[in-house]
Design a protein around this motif. Structure first.
Motif, mmCIF file in Angstrom:
data_model
loop_
_atom_site.group_PDB
_atom_site.id
_atom_site.type_symbol
_atom_site.label_atom_id
_atom_site.label_comp_id
_atom_site.label_asym_id
_atom_site.label_seq_id
_atom_site.Cartn_x
_atom_site.Cartn_y
_atom_site.Cartn_z
ATOM 1 N N TYR A 188 0.827 -1.208 0.000
ATOM 2 C CA TYR A 188 0.000 0.000 0.000
ATOM 3 C C TYR A 188 0.860 1.256 0.000
ATOM 4 C CZ TYR A 188 -3.300 3.540 1.608
ATOM 5 O OH TYR A 188 -4.043 4.687 1.732
ATOM 6 N N PHE A 189 1.824 1.272 0.908
ATOM 7 C CA PHE A 189 2.653 2.471 0.991
ATOM 8 C C PHE A 189 3.631 2.568 -0.180
ATOM 9 C CE2 PHE A 189 1.085 2.419 5.338
ATOM 10 C CZ PHE A 189 0.899 3.772 5.581
ATOM 11 N N LYS A 190 3.931 1.428 -0.815
ATOM 12 C CA LYS A 190 4.737 1.490 -2.037
ATOM 13 C C LYS A 190 3.939 2.162 -3.145
ATOM 14 C CE LYS A 190 8.207 0.315 -4.776
ATOM 15 N NZ LYS A 190 7.685 0.672 -6.075
ATOM 16 N N ARG A 191 2.667 1.766 -3.285
ATOM 17 C CA ARG A 191 1.824 2.415 -4.299
ATOM 18 C C ARG A 191 1.631 3.885 -3.967
ATOM 19 N NH1 ARG A 191 -1.264 -2.392 -3.693
ATOM 20 N NH2 ARG A 191 -2.735 -1.243 -2.393
ATOM 21 N N LEU A 192 1.406 4.166 -2.664
ATOM 22 C CA LEU A 192 1.219 5.560 -2.277
ATOM 23 C C LEU A 192 2.496 6.365 -2.510
ATOM 24 C CD1 LEU A 192 -0.622 7.679 -0.985
ATOM 25 C CD2 LEU A 192 0.192 6.937 1.255
ATOM 26 N N SER A 193 3.634 5.758 -2.192
ATOM 27 C CA SER A 193 4.904 6.449 -2.422
ATOM 28 C C SER A 193 5.144 6.688 -3.914
ATOM 29 C CB SER A 193 6.044 5.628 -1.814
ATOM 30 O OG SER A 193 7.289 6.235 -2.083
ATOM 31 N N LYS A 287 -1.530 24.259 -0.400
ATOM 32 C CA LYS A 287 -2.315 24.663 0.766
ATOM 33 C C LYS A 287 -3.809 24.495 0.520
ATOM 34 C CE LYS A 287 -3.230 28.647 3.756
ATOM 35 N NZ LYS A 287 -2.908 30.067 4.014
ATOM 36 N N ASP A 288 -4.288 24.919 -0.649
ATOM 37 C CA ASP A 288 -5.730 24.919 -0.913
ATOM 38 C C ASP A 288 -6.250 23.561 -1.359
ATOM 39 O OD1 ASP A 288 -5.666 27.579 -0.265
ATOM 40 O OD2 ASP A 288 -5.636 28.293 -2.329
ATOM 41 N N VAL A 289 -5.418 22.779 -2.028
ATOM 42 C CA VAL A 289 -5.895 21.527 -2.619
ATOM 43 C C VAL A 289 -5.309 20.310 -1.893
ATOM 44 C CG1 VAL A 289 -6.055 20.154 -4.724
ATOM 45 C CG2 VAL A 289 -6.180 22.647 -4.852
ATOM 46 N N TRP A 290 -3.983 20.228 -1.861
ATOM 47 C CA TRP A 290 -3.355 19.024 -1.334
ATOM 48 C C TRP A 290 -3.596 18.845 0.159
ATOM 49 C CZ3 TRP A 290 -0.238 15.263 -3.766
ATOM 50 C CH2 TRP A 290 -0.107 15.426 -5.137
ATOM 51 N N SER A 291 -3.454 19.908 0.934
ATOM 52 C CA SER A 291 -3.611 19.768 2.386
ATOM 53 C C SER A 291 -5.048 19.471 2.789
ATOM 54 C CB SER A 291 -3.141 21.058 3.084
ATOM 55 O OG SER A 291 -3.931 22.162 2.664
ATOM 56 N N LYS A 292 -6.009 19.703 1.893
ATOM 57 C CA LYS A 292 -7.418 19.462 2.205
ATOM 58 C C LYS A 292 -7.937 18.178 1.567
ATOM 59 C CE LYS A 292 -8.359 24.420 2.571
ATOM 60 N NZ LYS A 292 -9.125 25.561 2.051
ATOM 61 N N ILE A 295 -6.116 10.953 1.574
ATOM 62 C CA ILE A 295 -5.078 10.148 0.932
ATOM 63 C C ILE A 295 -5.646 9.378 -0.249
ATOM 64 C CG2 ILE A 295 -3.510 8.187 1.307
ATOM 65 C CD1 ILE A 295 -3.049 9.135 4.091
ATOM 66 N N SER A 296 -6.877 8.883 -0.095
ATOM 67 C CA SER A 296 -7.477 8.102 -1.180
ATOM 68 C C SER A 296 -7.818 8.952 -2.396
ATOM 69 C CB SER A 296 -8.747 7.409 -0.671
ATOM 70 O OG SER A 296 -9.682 8.364 -0.183
ATOM 71 N N GLN A 297 -7.844 10.281 -2.239
ATOM 72 C CA GLN A 297 -8.199 11.163 -3.346
ATOM 73 C C GLN A 297 -6.977 11.802 -3.999
ATOM 74 O OE1 GLN A 297 -11.382 11.302 -4.299
ATOM 75 N NE2 GLN A 297 -11.894 9.895 -2.622
#
Length: 407
Positions: A188-193, A287-292, A295-297
């Motif tokens: 999972y974290f490999k795909r996320l990475s 700030k406006d997009v990534w931080s809000k 993880i699944s999105q």
């Protein structure tokens, strides 16, 4: 000498004699043990109160103790000397009590199933417990381990072995589940990475692309300006050289050449630098997009197209907001003017036709309407003020970026 330890032991406390005293029957006991026996004895002679009768614990004969008590009994000095010499020797093979100093463990407590010393039985925590001597307890308990093991039947053995197999099987299953979960976590974290690395590379590529746009936009202008600057420096150097020319003809020719070159240099058009802005800024996007975003999105986040845009467009965008706020503000003023006009007319009517109906019905209605309008206007006015504040700050930021040296 430690082989004679039994002869050095008091038959009352089963410990090494402590201050041995001899009774008239020639038997020896510890003085404290005799004191305990006297205190427990209730058979006092009435007709001879000056004598204390005592039954010897060994021979059971009645002996009389002098009125001064056990202190007047003779000391067995020979036995005492032997004991002192015995205690001065080292006895590594003789176990001693941990609670009573140098007292040998020579009595077996049947209740607690352990070796104790004589003091443990008389003044210690094993007082009153059933006892036996060590050799006798050894002979009685010699066959006990075999009898106890006979209770562990083949059925019990089979149950234990089966339980061990079941436990090992359950352990292997749990370990297998843990290993599988570890692989799931790593995958999972490999795909996320990989996904985050892909997004990072995409953002860096977008920034590199806009960097190439900056290079394409500014590099030709900079090279052109550098050429003009070199031309000016060359003309300045040529002017210095002309001043040293002594021939009038050559001087005039060089002056004419400078004139032509200066004219051509002045006719070269200078670029009109238009301030540009990099939009959108990555910090604001993060700030406006990534931080809000969850993880699944992350995979659904679109990489923005970063480009150079004119600051006039940014200012015009701010001006449009300002115009919209201004329209809302004037619209509110228009409603206010209507209400104020209505209020003035109502006041005039009240002064000329002071009917009770007008005073009691029309005027409260007007005040209620005016109050409703005031609340609505207050909200709109706060919104307009907030918009104007944002617009003014935005314009000040634009001016600071355009004229940083003058702000």
């Amino acid at each position: 000498m430690h082989h004679f330890e039994e002869e050095l032991t008091c038959s009352i406390c089963y410990s090494i004699f402590d201050d041995p005293r001899v009774l008239p029957c020639s038997h020896t006991f510890c003085r404290n043990c005799l004191e305990s026996v006297l205190q427990l004895s209730g058979n006092f002679s009435i007709w001879r109160p000056l004598r204390l009768p005592l039954k010897c614990p060994n021979c059971r004969s009645i002996v009389e103790i002098p009125p001064t008590g056990t202190e007047s009994l003779p000391v067995n000095f020979v036995l005492k000397a032997i004991i002192e010499k015995y205690q001065q020797e080292d006895h590594p093979d003789v176990a001693t009590c941990s609670e009573h100093y140098r007292q040998p463990l020579n009595v077996y407590c049947l209740q607690d199933k352990k070796l104790v010393c004589g003091h443990c039985l008389t003044i210690g925590k094993h007082h009153g417990h059933p006892i036996d001597d060590l050799q006798s307890a050894y002979m009685k308990e010699k066959e006990t381990p075999g009898k106890l093991l006979e209770q562990l039947t083949d059925k019990h053995w089979s149950e234990v072995c089966l339980l061990i197999e079941n436990l090992e099987e359950h352990k292997a299953q749990c370990e297998s589940i843990v290993q599988e979960d570890k692989k799931t976590v790593l995958q999972y974290f490999k795909r996320l990475s990989d996904l985050l690395d892909h997004k990072k590379q995409a953002l860096l590529a977008a920034l590199e692309e806009v960097n190439m746009q900056i290079e394409t936009e500014y590099e030709p202008l900079i090279e052109n300006m550098k050429g003009i600057r070199e031309e000016q420096l060359e003309l300045m150097s040529l002017n210095t050289a002309i001043q040293e020319e002594e021939s009038p003809l050559l001087f005039l020719e060089k002056v004419d050449d400078i004139r032509q070159r200066v004219k051509a240099l002045k006719e070269k058009p200078l670029p009109n630098i238009k301030p540009v802005e990099i939009y959108p800024r990555i910090g604001q996007v993060l700030k406006d997009v990534w931080s809000k975003s969850e993880i699944s999105q992350v995979n659904k986040i679109v990489i923005p197209k970063i480009k150079l845009i004119s600051k006039e467009k940014i200012c015009s965008h701010g001006c449009e907001k300002e115009k919209k706020s201004r329209k809302e503000f004037f619209r509110s003023l228009k409603h206010l003017a209507v209400i104020l006009t209505f209020l003035v007319v109502a006041t005039i009517i009240f002064s000329q036709h002071p009917f009770p109906f007008v005073k009691e019905v029309a005027f409260p209605f007007v005040m209620e309407s005016l109050e409703t309008f005031y609340q609505d206007f207050s909200k709109r006015f706060q919104m307009v003020v907030g918009t104007l504040w944002y617009t003014s700050n935005f314009l000040l930021e634009c001016l600071y970026r355009i004229f940083p040296s003058s702000m």
